[in-house]
Structures are given as structure tokens and as C-alpha cells.
Write an enzyme that holds these catalytic residues in place. Structure first.
Site, PDB file in Angstrom:
ATOM      1  N   ASN A   1       3.193   6.187   2.284  1.00  0.00           N
ATOM      2  CA  ASN A   1       3.017   6.121   0.834  1.00  0.00           C
ATOM      3  C   ASN A   1       2.188   4.926   0.433  1.00  0.00           C
ATOM      4  O   ASN A   1       2.225   3.886   1.071  1.00  0.00           O
ATOM      5  CB  ASN A   1       4.379   6.100   0.123  1.00  0.00           C
ATOM      6  CG  ASN A   1       4.870   4.686  -0.153  1.00  0.00           C
ATOM      7  OD1 ASN A   1       4.507   4.065  -1.155  1.00  0.00           O
ATOM      8  ND2 ASN A   1       5.666   4.137   0.767  1.00  0.00           N
TER       9      ASN A   1
ATOM     10  N   PHE B   1       3.638   0.726  -6.894  1.00  0.00           N
ATOM     11  CA  PHE B   1       4.555   0.296  -7.968  1.00  0.00           C
ATOM     12  C   PHE B   1       4.310   1.044  -9.280  1.00  0.00           C
ATOM     13  O   PHE B   1       4.196   0.434 -10.347  1.00  0.00           O
ATOM     14  CB  PHE B   1       4.460  -1.217  -8.241  1.00  0.00           C
ATOM     15  CG  PHE B   1       4.988  -2.106  -7.149  1.00  0.00           C
ATOM     16  CD1 PHE B   1       5.730  -1.613  -6.093  1.00  0.00           C
ATOM     17  CD2 PHE B   1       4.750  -3.483  -7.202  1.00  0.00           C
ATOM     18  CE1 PHE B   1       6.207  -2.452  -5.098  1.00  0.00           C
ATOM     19  CE2 PHE B   1       5.232  -4.337  -6.217  1.00  0.00           C
ATOM     20  CZ  PHE B   1       5.954  -3.816  -5.155  1.00  0.00           C
TER      21      PHE B   1
ATOM     22  N   SER C   1       5.817  -4.942  -0.147  1.00  0.00           N
ATOM     23  CA  SER C   1       5.090  -3.678  -0.266  1.00  0.00           C
ATOM     24  C   SER C   1       3.662  -3.895   0.210  1.00  0.00           C
ATOM     25  O   SER C   1       3.022  -4.869  -0.176  1.00  0.00           O
ATOM     26  CB  SER C   1       5.069  -3.201  -1.719  1.00  0.00           C
ATOM     27  OG  SER C   1       4.095  -2.185  -1.840  1.00  0.00           O
TER      28      SER C   1
ATOM     29  N   ASN D   1       1.272  -2.097  -0.687  1.00  0.00           N
ATOM     30  CA  ASN D   1       0.393  -1.381  -1.613  1.00  0.00           C
ATOM     31  C   ASN D   1       0.006  -2.163  -2.861  1.00  0.00           C
ATOM     32  O   ASN D   1      -0.604  -1.619  -3.765  1.00  0.00           O
ATOM     33  CB  ASN D   1       1.050  -0.057  -2.012  1.00  0.00           C
ATOM     34  CG  ASN D   1       1.366   0.781  -0.789  1.00  0.00           C
ATOM     35  OD1 ASN D   1       0.522   0.906   0.094  1.00  0.00           O
ATOM     36  ND2 ASN D   1       2.570   1.315  -0.703  1.00  0.00           N
ATOM     37  N   THR D   2       0.413  -3.429  -2.930  1.00  0.00           N
ATOM     38  CA  THR D   2      -0.047  -4.296  -4.014  1.00  0.00           C
ATOM     39  C   THR D   2      -0.774  -5.443  -3.341  1.00  0.00           C
ATOM     40  O   THR D   2      -0.171  -6.176  -2.545  1.00  0.00           O
ATOM     41  CB  THR D   2       1.146  -4.812  -4.857  1.00  0.00           C
ATOM     42  OG1 THR D   2       1.746  -3.695  -5.511  1.00  0.00           O
ATOM     43  CG2 THR D   2       0.708  -5.823  -5.905  1.00  0.00           C
TER      44      THR D   2
ATOM     45  N   LYS E   1      13.329  -8.963   0.189  1.00  0.00           N
ATOM     46  CA  LYS E   1      12.991  -7.835   1.081  1.00  0.00           C
ATOM     47  C   LYS E   1      11.696  -8.146   1.824  1.00  0.00           C
ATOM     48  O   LYS E   1      10.664  -8.404   1.207  1.00  0.00           O
ATOM     49  CB  LYS E   1      12.828  -6.548   0.254  1.00  0.00           C
ATOM     50  CG  LYS E   1      12.568  -5.313   1.122  1.00  0.00           C
ATOM     51  CD  LYS E   1      12.760  -4.046   0.317  1.00  0.00           C
ATOM     52  CE  LYS E   1      12.485  -2.792   1.105  1.00  0.00           C
ATOM     53  NZ  LYS E   1      12.715  -1.575   0.316  1.00  0.00           N
TER      54      LYS E   1
ATOM     55  N   ASN F   1      10.828  -3.329   4.843  1.00  0.00           N
ATOM     56  CA  ASN F   1      10.011  -2.379   4.089  1.00  0.00           C
ATOM     57  C   ASN F   1       9.212  -1.497   5.079  1.00  0.00           C
ATOM     58  O   ASN F   1       9.487  -1.523   6.277  1.00  0.00           O
ATOM     59  CB  ASN F   1       9.076  -3.171   3.160  1.00  0.00           C
ATOM     60  CG  ASN F   1       8.794  -2.446   1.870  1.00  0.00           C
ATOM     61  OD1 ASN F   1       8.456  -1.265   1.883  1.00  0.00           O
ATOM     62  ND2 ASN F   1       8.927  -3.134   0.754  1.00  0.00           N
TER      63      ASN F   1
HETATM   64  C1  LIG Z   1       7.551   6.897  -1.332  1.00  0.00           C
HETATM   65  C2  LIG Z   1       8.156   5.550  -1.072  1.00  0.00           C
HETATM   66  C3  LIG Z   1       8.161   4.616  -2.093  1.00  0.00           C
HETATM   67  C4  LIG Z   1       8.715   3.356  -1.867  1.00  0.00           C
HETATM   68  N1  LIG Z   1       8.741   2.449  -2.896  1.00  0.00           N
HETATM   69  C5  LIG Z   1       9.311   1.240  -2.705  1.00  0.00           C
HETATM   70  C6  LIG Z   1       9.412   0.308  -3.764  1.00  0.00           C
HETATM   71  O1  LIG Z   1       8.984   0.569  -4.900  1.00  0.00           O
HETATM   72  N2  LIG Z   1       9.987  -0.899  -3.505  1.00  0.00           N
HETATM   73  C7  LIG Z   1      10.485  -1.228  -2.275  1.00  0.00           C
HETATM   74  O2  LIG Z   1      11.024  -2.325  -2.103  1.00  0.00           O
HETATM   75  N3  LIG Z   1      10.437  -0.343  -1.254  1.00  0.00           N
HETATM   76  C8  LIG Z   1       9.866   0.864  -1.440  1.00  0.00           C
HETATM   77  N4  LIG Z   1       9.817   1.749  -0.398  1.00  0.00           N
HETATM   78  C9  LIG Z   1      10.347   1.357   0.922  1.00  0.00           C
HETATM   79  C10 LIG Z   1      11.767   1.857   1.133  1.00  0.00           C
HETATM   80  O3  LIG Z   1      12.649   1.271   0.213  1.00  0.00           O
HETATM   81  C11 LIG Z   1      12.248   1.529   2.556  1.00  0.00           C
HETATM   82  O4  LIG Z   1      12.417   0.140   2.689  1.00  0.00           O
HETATM   83  C12 LIG Z   1      11.281   2.026   3.631  1.00  0.00           C
HETATM   84  O5  LIG Z   1      10.799   3.307   3.315  1.00  0.00           O
HETATM   85  C13 LIG Z   1      11.933   2.062   5.003  1.00  0.00           C
HETATM   86  O6  LIG Z   1      13.074   2.871   5.007  1.00  0.00           O
HETATM   87  P1  LIG Z   1      13.078   4.426   5.466  1.00  0.00           P
HETATM   88  O7  LIG Z   1      12.473   4.486   6.817  1.00  0.00           O
HETATM   89  O8  LIG Z   1      14.534   4.811   5.387  1.00  0.00           O
HETATM   90  O9  LIG Z   1      12.257   5.156   4.467  1.00  0.00           O
HETATM   91  C14 LIG Z   1       9.263   3.021  -0.601  1.00  0.00           C
HETATM   92  C15 LIG Z   1       9.255   3.979   0.428  1.00  0.00           C
HETATM   93  C16 LIG Z   1       8.709   5.225   0.204  1.00  0.00           C
HETATM   94  C17 LIG Z   1       8.720   6.232   1.318  1.00  0.00           C
END
Ligand SMILES: Cc1cc2nc3c(=O)[nH]c(=O)nc-3n(C[C@H](O)[C@H](O)[C@H](O)COP(=O)(O)O)c2cc1C
Length: 347
Positions: free
Chosen positions: A119, A123, A185, A187-188, A228, A257
Site C-alpha cells: 500500500n 495518510f 510509514s 508513504n509520507t 511505531k 510497520n
Molecule cells: C492498507 C494499509 C494501510 C495502512 N495504514 C497505516 C496507517 O495509516 N498508519 C500506520 O501506523 N500503519 C498503517 N499500516 C500498517 C499496519 O498498521 C501494520 O503495521 C502493517 O501492515 C503490518 O502488519 P500486517 O502484516 O498485519 O498487515 C497500514 C497497512 C496497510 C496494509
């Protein structure tokens, strides 16, 4: 109750990934509003299949050890619905001081063969004031712990980033049980630079100072602060951060993350999409960072394990490595609420 998720998944996976996300949230909210979501999942009063798994972490009582990771409920609109899926805590956001649209679509990709997601949402969120209105509504009927994940607006220059985090903390403090500062993140632009030792120390100290002010203004309400971090940190960087966490006495750390590494998914049609990779390819890497961090800090600082929790065994590995709690995002997309309930039942 038969697990209907494999069927639902077939339908959802036939849709574009972001459309499927919105459809799922809309269905969950509707089922919850009609009071049937808890019945479907068997978690309503009187039918709770899980005996108490309460655990004290950061001074808060969590009903169980599994939470929803940030980014699934970016607007804070479905908190009670996620509670009814079995999550003991729900982390909403990332929220920034002001509304922003996020990156251009498409920005969300499934890598089904790898049980993974890439992804680059960037934000997309309603901003703090609108988020607070959503939370007031969607928290009704939720008996778990609410985390609010905060970040900076894309257009805020990095030299002013602390102001964004302080504005967010002030805006969300009253509604939050804990607050997570997201420094990880991918992405920022420039966000991950905030993980440098000196910048991170400054941010934590300023957040703690602000918390003291807010605490006095709000009848002594104490909100734990969590940082985080990314999985793409070298071991030395993790060790330096561990020293900062110990020295400042932060309440908790979320490891981790998403990753910018692509080794495990090489050759996949989406492998080269920009953004963060989550799910199965991240499991080991995230647990490795967790274990390293745990070995560098004493137990007064809680660790919340995120990153590739796709099975109960993955959750167990994170608990064994020193996590008090785990969070799930991609595992929910691939395995549904059955995974949540299985982890919720774990000691
Ligand atoms: C589509 C998507 C959007 C996410 N948006 C955020 C976010 O806004 N803030 C954040 O701290 N982590 C964000 N994450 C990261 C997740 O909170 C998580 O830390 C990461 O995906 C790893 O866990 P997982 O393997 O269970 O997905 C996002 C993950 C995905 C897949």
C-alpha cells in the site's frame, strides 16, 4: 457457526482492493448498527466463547491480547464493529491535524500468492476534528481499548513536524486510551527520518511535556504514549532507539510497520509498486526486530507486535519474543475474524 469468511473473501477479492475495503467496512457498520454483528461472530453477551483473557499493559486493562492495526479504520468510523469481531483493542488512524486525500489511486495491491499487500495510501484521513466526531459515534458499545495513531500532514515541512504531532495529541487526548506516534510509514516523504536518535528523543520529550499539560487540564487523565517503528532499520539503529526509549521512559513501542524490502515477493506483477509491503513476507523480519528491541530494553516498556501475524502461531512467536500484545491487519484480509478469535483465546 460455520466460518463464512472463505466465501466472503471470494467475492471481496473479485473487487478492486480499495473498493473491497470500503464495502467490508460498510457491511460491518450496517450489521453492527442492526445489532447482528456480535450475533454473527458469536461474541455478544451470553454467548462469549472466550473466557476472560484480560491483561494489564501500560497501565490499561486489555480484554485480550489482539488488536486491530492502524490503517484499517483510518476515519475512526467502525470501532464498535471491530470490537464485535473480537479485537480487544482497536487502533484508529493514522490521523493528521488536517484532512488530506492521500496518494492517487490505485494505491493498494493484493499479492494473493504471498498473502501480502502493498500500500501507498499516504495518510488519507479526515483530519483530527472530523475523526473526533466519528469516534464519538462509533465508540458506542465498544468495551475494549482505543488507540489513536497520529502523524503529520504531507505538506508540513519536516522542520515543523513536531507541531503536527503536538496538535494531534491535543486534539485526540480526551478520546484516546493510548496514543501512537507513527514515525514509520514509508508513504509520507521524510517521515522515516524522524526515527533518527536525536529527532525521536526530541519528539518523545515534547509529547511527554504536552501530555503533562493535558493531564492537568483533564482531571489527571493519563494517556500512555507509544512509538511505531519501521522494520527496515539496521540493528544499530534499533539499539540506538532502544536507548532513547529507555532513557525517556516511553510507555510502549509497536514493532513494526510495513517494509520497503521486496526480496520475498520478487517476480510478482505488483512487486515493484512503490509503498509498504505487509503480511506473510514481513512476519520473520518484524519478529526479529521485536526480539532485538526486547533484548535492549527492560520490561517496563511494553512492546506491541505488528507485522505478518497471519496465524495463531505467528502471534505466539511474537509473544515468545517479548510482545505483550499483537496487532493484525493483513491477516484479517486473508483469514477473516476467525484468526482474531483464535488469538483472542490465547493466554
Ligand atoms: C492498507 C494499509 C494501510 C495502512 N495504514 C497505516 C496507517 O495509516 N498508519 C500506520 O501506523 N500503519 C498503517 N499500516 C500498517 C499496519 O498498521 C501494520 O503495521 C502493517 O501492515 C503490518 O502488519 P500486517 O502484516 O498485519 O498487515 C497500514 C497497512 C496497510 C496494509
Amino acid at each position: 457457526m460455520p466460518d463464512l469468511y472463505p466465501l466472503a473473501r471470494k467475492i471481496l477479492f473479485s473487487l478492486d482492493a480499495e473498493a473491497a475495503h470500503h464495502a467490508t467496512l460498510a457491511m460491518m457498520k450496517t450489521a453492527d448498527a442492526f445489532g447482528v454483528l456480535g450475533q454473527i461472530t458469536g461474541l455478544d453477551a451470553g454467548s462469549d466463547p472466550v473466557e476472560s483473557r484480560e491483561i494489564e499493559v501500560m497501565g490499561l486493562t486489555f480484554p485480550n491480547r489482539v488488536g486491530l492495526a492502524a490503517g484499517m479504520d483510518k476515519k475512526g468510523e467502525a470501532i464498535s464493529a471491530f470490537g464485535h469481531l473480537g479485537f480487544g483493542h482497536v487502533e484508529v488512524g493514522t490521523v493528521t491535524p488536517l484532512w488530506q486525500a492521500g496518494n492517487e489511486k490505485p494505491r493498494l495491491f493484493r499479492l494473493k500468492e504471498h498473502e501480502a499487500i502493498i500500500n501507498r495510501m499516504g495518510f488519507n484521513n479526515p483530519g483530527v476534528p472530523a475523526m473526533m466526531q466519528n469516534i464519538a459515534q462509533s465508540k458506542k458499545g465498544f468495551s475494549g481499548v482505543l488507540g489513536i495513531n497520529i502523524g503529520k500532514n504531507k505538506d508540513t515541512p519536516n522542520e515543523d513536524f513536531i507541531d503536527d504531532y503536538l496538535k494531534c495529541l491535543e486534539g485526540v487526548y480526551e478520546a484516546a486510551d493510548y496514543v501512537t506516534a507513527n514515525l514509520s510509514s514509508p508513504n509520507t516523504k521524510g517521515l522515516r527520518d524522524l526515527q533518527s536518535e536525536s529527532t525521536c528523543r526530541e519528539l518523545i520529550l515534547r509529547l511527554q511535556e504536552k501530555r503533562e499539560e493535558l493531564k492537568s487540564a483533564l482531571d489527571g487523565k493519563h494517556v500512555p504514549l507509544v512509538i511505531k517503528i519501521a522494520p527496515d532499520l539496521a540493528d544499530d539503529a534499533v539499539k540506538s532507539l532502544a536507548a532513547v526509549f529507555s532513557e525517556t521512559g516511553i510507555d510502549g513501542v509497536i514493532t513494526t510497520n510495513t517494509t520497503i524490502e521486496r526480496g520475498a515477493v520478487q517476480g510478482h506483477e505488483h512487486a515493484e509498486e512503490a509503498g509498504g509491503l505487509s503480511g506473510a513476507p514481513l512476519t520473520e523480519k518484524a519478529t526479529g526486530i521485536l526480539a532485538l528491541l526486547r533484548s535492549e530494553m527492560d520490561d517496563t516498556i511494553a512492546i506491541i507486535g505488528s507485522g505478518g501475524v497471519m496465524t495463531a502461531a505467528d502471534a505466539r512467536a511474537k509473544f515468545d519474543a517479548g510482545a505483550s500484545l499483537v496487532q493484525v491487519y493483513t491477516g484479517l484480509v486473508y483469514h477473516g475474524a476467525a484468526l482474531v478469535r483464535e488469538i483472542a483465546a490465547m493466554k
